[in-house]
Design a protein around this motif. Sequence first.
Motif, mmCIF file in Angstrom:
data_model
loop_
_atom_site.group_PDB
_atom_site.id
_atom_site.type_symbol
_atom_site.label_atom_id
_atom_site.label_comp_id
_atom_site.label_asym_id
_atom_site.label_seq_id
_atom_site.Cartn_x
_atom_site.Cartn_y
_atom_site.Cartn_z
ATOM 1 N N ILE A 176 9.257 7.962 0.898
ATOM 2 C CA ILE A 176 9.904 9.060 1.712
ATOM 3 C C ILE A 176 11.048 8.984 0.514
ATOM 4 C CG2 ILE A 176 11.678 8.335 2.698
ATOM 5 C CD1 ILE A 176 11.504 10.095 5.096
ATOM 6 N N LEU A 177 12.201 9.338 0.042
ATOM 7 C CA LEU A 177 12.588 9.254 -1.125
ATOM 8 C C LEU A 177 12.283 9.592 -2.194
ATOM 9 C CD1 LEU A 177 14.829 6.307 -0.360
ATOM 10 C CD2 LEU A 177 15.477 8.507 1.167
ATOM 11 N N THR A 178 11.215 9.320 -2.692
ATOM 12 C CA THR A 178 10.572 10.259 -4.340
ATOM 13 C C THR A 178 9.421 10.214 -4.334
ATOM 14 O OG1 THR A 178 9.412 7.993 -4.090
ATOM 15 C CG2 THR A 178 11.471 7.383 -4.613
ATOM 16 N N LYS A 179 8.782 11.175 -2.965
ATOM 17 C CA LYS A 179 7.490 11.865 -3.361
ATOM 18 C C LYS A 179 7.447 12.831 -2.194
ATOM 19 C CE LYS A 179 4.850 7.884 -5.215
ATOM 20 N NZ LYS A 179 3.704 6.728 -4.855
ATOM 21 N N ALA A 202 6.091 9.451 10.183
ATOM 22 C CA ALA A 202 5.968 8.428 10.312
ATOM 23 C C ALA A 202 7.308 7.825 9.698
ATOM 24 C CB ALA A 202 4.616 7.690 9.547
ATOM 25 N N HIS A 203 7.837 7.894 8.168
ATOM 26 C CA HIS A 203 8.140 6.757 7.695
ATOM 27 C C HIS A 203 9.795 6.954 8.305
ATOM 28 C CE1 HIS A 203 5.524 5.117 4.648
ATOM 29 N NE2 HIS A 203 5.669 6.702 4.345
ATOM 30 N N ARG A 204 10.254 8.527 8.368
ATOM 31 C CA ARG A 204 11.580 8.810 9.055
ATOM 32 C C ARG A 204 11.479 8.557 10.508
ATOM 33 N NH1 ARG A 204 11.511 14.661 12.112
ATOM 34 N NH2 ARG A 204 9.821 12.884 13.316
ATOM 35 N N ASP A 205 10.369 8.274 10.925
ATOM 36 C CA ASP A 205 10.929 7.985 12.508
ATOM 37 C C ASP A 205 10.975 5.762 11.996
ATOM 38 O OD1 ASP A 205 10.330 9.807 13.651
ATOM 39 O OD2 ASP A 205 7.988 8.990 14.114
ATOM 40 N N ASP A 233 1.196 -0.708 -0.230
ATOM 41 C CA ASP A 233 -0.128 0.168 0.045
ATOM 42 C C ASP A 233 1.034 1.343 0.402
ATOM 43 O OD1 ASP A 233 -2.606 0.830 0.198
ATOM 44 O OD2 ASP A 233 -1.672 1.516 2.249
ATOM 45 N N THR A 234 1.023 2.253 -0.975
ATOM 46 C CA THR A 234 1.525 3.547 -0.738
ATOM 47 C C THR A 234 1.584 4.480 0.647
ATOM 48 O OG1 THR A 234 1.821 5.584 -2.021
ATOM 49 C CG2 THR A 234 0.065 5.128 -1.327
ATOM 50 N N LYS A 235 0.547 4.342 2.062
ATOM 51 C CA LYS A 235 0.984 4.212 3.226
ATOM 52 C C LYS A 235 1.546 3.777 3.842
ATOM 53 C CE LYS A 235 -4.114 5.916 2.575
ATOM 54 N NZ LYS A 235 -5.673 5.667 2.842
ATOM 55 N N GLU A 236 2.163 2.611 3.514
ATOM 56 C CA GLU A 236 3.889 1.721 3.513
ATOM 57 C C GLU A 236 4.563 1.692 2.972
ATOM 58 O OE1 GLU A 236 2.098 0.281 6.658
ATOM 59 O OE2 GLU A 236 0.795 0.805 6.808
ATOM 60 N N ASN A 237 4.236 2.518 2.048
ATOM 61 C CA ASN A 237 5.911 2.593 0.868
ATOM 62 C C ASN A 237 6.599 3.552 2.204
ATOM 63 O OD1 ASN A 237 7.679 2.069 -0.788
ATOM 64 N ND2 ASN A 237 6.234 2.004 -2.693
ATOM 65 N N GLU A 238 7.544 2.701 2.544
ATOM 66 C CA GLU A 238 8.876 3.298 2.701
ATOM 67 C C GLU A 238 9.358 3.885 1.850
ATOM 68 O OE1 GLU A 238 9.328 -0.356 4.625
ATOM 69 O OE2 GLU A 238 8.284 0.534 7.029
ATOM 70 N N ALA A 239 10.045 3.844 0.562
ATOM 71 C CA ALA A 239 10.689 3.864 -0.493
ATOM 72 C C ALA A 239 9.828 5.378 -0.585
ATOM 73 C CB ALA A 239 11.304 2.752 -1.587
ATOM 74 N N ALA A 299 2.387 14.330 8.258
ATOM 75 C CA ALA A 299 2.091 13.313 9.030
ATOM 76 C C ALA A 299 2.451 12.084 8.513
ATOM 77 C CB ALA A 299 0.469 13.240 9.262
ATOM 78 N N THR A 300 3.086 11.502 7.220
ATOM 79 C CA THR A 300 3.430 10.419 6.171
ATOM 80 C C THR A 300 5.014 10.571 6.574
ATOM 81 O OG1 THR A 300 1.498 10.185 5.006
ATOM 82 C CG2 THR A 300 3.142 9.543 4.716
ATOM 83 N N PHE A 301 5.471 11.847 6.046
ATOM 84 C CA PHE A 301 7.279 12.065 5.879
ATOM 85 C C PHE A 301 7.129 11.652 8.064
ATOM 86 C CE2 PHE A 301 10.851 14.984 7.192
ATOM 87 C CZ PHE A 301 11.400 14.240 6.149
#
Length: 114
Positions: free
Chosen positions: A84-87, A96-99, A76-82, A92-94
Amino acid sequence: VYEVARTVKLLIAVAKILKELGLYKEGKLIPVYCDNQAALDISIKSNMSKRSRHFELYATFFKQYVGRFIEVVKVDTKENEADILTKALSPATFIAHRDKFTTSKSKLKIIDTQ
């Protein structure tokens, strides 16, 4: 589709190195996580539409490895940690991925080399 094909090419090279080192057993499928529904559909379907003809070469390349070498897994795009590097992400999403990428100093093990 182009990026999936490029990823498969890299995985083939890495798998060869790992196999030489004895760290990879042939026959084990490597998961390739993908949030692009079109790429997922192309990995399953055998025929190409007129709209997808321009990347048919890439699709044909990676489709020959699906089920033999790689396993294309929907993420799911909400769970895709990659992402953070491409979009550009919402704050809030940033966060969550950063953490998921950051590690506190208390978790790190310092090895004394002296």
